[in-house]
Design a protein around this motif. Sequence first.
Motif, mmCIF file in Angstrom:
data_model
loop_
_atom_site.group_PDB
_atom_site.id
_atom_site.type_symbol
_atom_site.label_atom_id
_atom_site.label_comp_id
_atom_site.label_asym_id
_atom_site.label_seq_id
_atom_site.Cartn_x
_atom_site.Cartn_y
_atom_site.Cartn_z
ATOM 1 N N GLU A 27 1.444 -25.971 21.824
ATOM 2 C CA GLU A 27 1.128 -24.876 20.896
ATOM 3 C C GLU A 27 1.922 -23.604 21.219
ATOM 4 O O GLU A 27 1.414 -22.488 21.176
ATOM 5 C CB GLU A 27 -0.383 -24.600 20.868
ATOM 6 C CG GLU A 27 -1.195 -25.807 20.415
ATOM 7 C CD GLU A 27 -2.690 -25.519 20.320
ATOM 8 O OE1 GLU A 27 -3.119 -24.421 20.725
ATOM 9 O OE2 GLU A 27 -3.431 -26.397 19.830
ATOM 10 N N LYS A 28 3.202 -23.807 21.512
ATOM 11 C CA LYS A 28 4.092 -22.694 21.815
ATOM 12 C C LYS A 28 4.897 -22.317 20.562
ATOM 13 O O LYS A 28 5.193 -23.170 19.722
ATOM 14 C CB LYS A 28 5.069 -23.064 22.940
ATOM 15 C CG LYS A 28 4.405 -23.419 24.268
ATOM 16 C CD LYS A 28 3.684 -22.213 24.861
ATOM 17 C CE LYS A 28 3.081 -22.559 26.219
ATOM 18 N NZ LYS A 28 2.352 -21.405 26.809
ATOM 19 N N PRO A 29 5.290 -21.051 20.428
ATOM 20 C CA PRO A 29 6.122 -20.651 19.285
ATOM 21 C C PRO A 29 7.504 -21.286 19.368
ATOM 22 O O PRO A 29 8.064 -21.447 20.459
ATOM 23 C CB PRO A 29 6.194 -19.124 19.420
ATOM 24 C CG PRO A 29 5.905 -18.839 20.859
ATOM 25 C CD PRO A 29 4.951 -19.904 21.309
ATOM 26 N N LYS A 31 10.233 -20.203 17.398
ATOM 27 C CA LYS A 31 11.265 -19.342 16.824
ATOM 28 C C LYS A 31 12.519 -19.300 17.688
ATOM 29 O O LYS A 31 13.623 -19.632 17.225
ATOM 30 C CB LYS A 31 10.726 -17.923 16.618
ATOM 31 C CG LYS A 31 11.789 -16.940 16.165
ATOM 32 C CD LYS A 31 11.238 -15.525 15.985
ATOM 33 C CE LYS A 31 12.358 -14.532 15.705
ATOM 34 N NZ LYS A 31 11.846 -13.161 15.436
ATOM 35 N N THR A 169 7.915 -17.799 12.272
ATOM 36 C CA THR A 169 7.071 -16.992 13.170
ATOM 37 C C THR A 169 5.666 -17.574 13.363
ATOM 38 O O THR A 169 4.874 -17.019 14.113
ATOM 39 C CB THR A 169 6.944 -15.559 12.630
ATOM 40 O OG1 THR A 169 6.455 -15.597 11.285
ATOM 41 C CG2 THR A 169 8.296 -14.860 12.646
ATOM 42 N N LYS A 170 5.396 -18.692 12.703
ATOM 43 C CA LYS A 170 4.065 -19.287 12.800
ATOM 44 C C LYS A 170 3.934 -20.106 14.086
ATOM 45 O O LYS A 170 4.849 -20.826 14.481
ATOM 46 C CB LYS A 170 3.797 -20.185 11.591
ATOM 47 C CG LYS A 170 2.416 -20.801 11.575
ATOM 48 C CD LYS A 170 2.169 -21.575 10.284
ATOM 49 C CE LYS A 170 0.774 -22.169 10.260
ATOM 50 N NZ LYS A 170 0.498 -22.892 8.990
ATOM 51 N N VAL A 171 2.782 -19.986 14.737
ATOM 52 C CA VAL A 171 2.476 -20.812 15.901
ATOM 53 C C VAL A 171 1.457 -21.860 15.454
ATOM 54 O O VAL A 171 0.327 -21.535 15.108
ATOM 55 C CB VAL A 171 1.909 -19.972 17.063
ATOM 56 C CG1 VAL A 171 1.597 -20.875 18.250
ATOM 57 C CG2 VAL A 171 2.895 -18.872 17.463
ATOM 58 N N TYR A 172 1.886 -23.119 15.450
ATOM 59 C CA TYR A 172 1.053 -24.196 14.913
ATOM 60 C C TYR A 172 0.033 -24.677 15.941
ATOM 61 O O TYR A 172 0.333 -24.762 17.140
ATOM 62 C CB TYR A 172 1.932 -25.382 14.504
ATOM 63 C CG TYR A 172 2.787 -25.140 13.287
ATOM 64 C CD1 TYR A 172 2.309 -25.373 12.010
ATOM 65 C CD2 TYR A 172 4.099 -24.676 13.423
ATOM 66 C CE1 TYR A 172 3.096 -25.157 10.885
ATOM 67 C CE2 TYR A 172 4.898 -24.456 12.310
ATOM 68 C CZ TYR A 172 4.386 -24.696 11.048
ATOM 69 O OH TYR A 172 5.175 -24.478 9.947
ATOM 70 N N TYR A 177 0.827 -29.303 13.896
ATOM 71 C CA TYR A 177 2.220 -29.567 14.247
ATOM 72 C C TYR A 177 2.502 -31.077 14.237
ATOM 73 O O TYR A 177 3.531 -31.524 13.720
ATOM 74 C CB TYR A 177 2.564 -28.994 15.623
ATOM 75 C CG TYR A 177 3.960 -29.383 16.046
ATOM 76 C CD1 TYR A 177 5.071 -28.740 15.518
ATOM 77 C CD2 TYR A 177 4.161 -30.451 16.931
ATOM 78 C CE1 TYR A 177 6.366 -29.135 15.862
ATOM 79 C CE2 TYR A 177 5.447 -30.843 17.280
ATOM 80 C CZ TYR A 177 6.539 -30.178 16.742
ATOM 81 O OH TYR A 177 7.804 -30.588 17.076
#
Length: 381
Positions: A27-29, A31, A169-172, A177
């Motif tokens: 669950e890491k960004p 980007k 920019t969304k963190v799933y 994911y």
Amino acid sequence: MSFFSGEYFYIVFTVVLLGALIMGLLEKPLKWYNIITSALFVVLVLKGNISSLIYFGAFLSIELFFVKTYEAIRKKGRVLWRYRVFVFLTILPLILCKLCEINTLKEMGWFQFIGISYLTFRVVQIIIEMYDGVIESISVSNFIAFLIFFPTFSCGPIDRSRRFDTDLTKVYKRNEYLENFGIGLQKFIFGLLYKFVLADLAYKAMLELMAPTVLQEIGYAYTYGIYMFFDFAGYSLMAVGTGYMLGIKVPDNFNKPFISKDMKDFWARWHISLSEWFRDFIFTRFIIASRKKKRFKTRLQTASVGFIINMTVMGIWHGLGLNYIVYGLYHGVLLALTEIYQKKSKFYKKNKKKKWYGVLSWAVTMNLVMFGFLIFSGHLF
């Protein structure tokens, strides 16, 4: 090395996807992971031609400068001539690139790198939406990520910056994911099948029909059209699928185009991201401006001229070859005639919902589409 081709690409590609999967599970960004890995792929693909790499670097720097400069100017007010100047400036590298396709100018080789057409459309979209007030500002990192995102770098689909930024920019959450990764993997596998199996079969059939008889010319047109679909739709599916696996829901580019009932239906299904870009930023704006200035007597005349201009520009976007220009003009005229027929014909209004008419309309449309592909191929010129 090229995008989605060759053993070297797929080795690096597999490592990148595994890294994205691990980050998604944690669950890491994604980007900065996308920015770094996309930059890596762009360098690996373009490094074989140093001038292409240099021109791309110049293009990215120039376009970033134009976008940020216009962002500052736009805050002072909505001035039409300034907007037009910046649209022209953002398109100028592409114009120079296309001019270098002319025999007498080929040696200049300005801005000759893969993907410049698609990248230019993305920048122009940002400038237009800044003028409209839809976009107030864009961060440097988001802009770079939008342009260099490697799955769509060379051949699209053409995404929209606001939609892209939302995904970037969304963190799933882990489950979300994994669902996206599964959808992306499925699309990617279908893309492989399309491009490397079905397109290859169509290509081999096409080569058997190169002799200049009427029947072989017809066969060539159909096999070339089928080849074009599986090759490009396959590439698009791989790009879309990869995007999903990297957390970016890239829009689909094809939707069963060979079941189209008329030419408008075809362009709603074929190369969707491109046709929607032209619809939103050229056709619709031409229609609105023409109605305000009362250029034509009726809405039907306005729409007809709009279709011809829109598609001719699309043809020129493909290249300055006669086949591309005629292809665009051909489809513009067909769309204009379709619009006139559907608005004016009592026969159409009476029969359009009947099954026999649907079959007939489909058959006529497919023949017109395949003849268009024959024009596009350059086989007639």
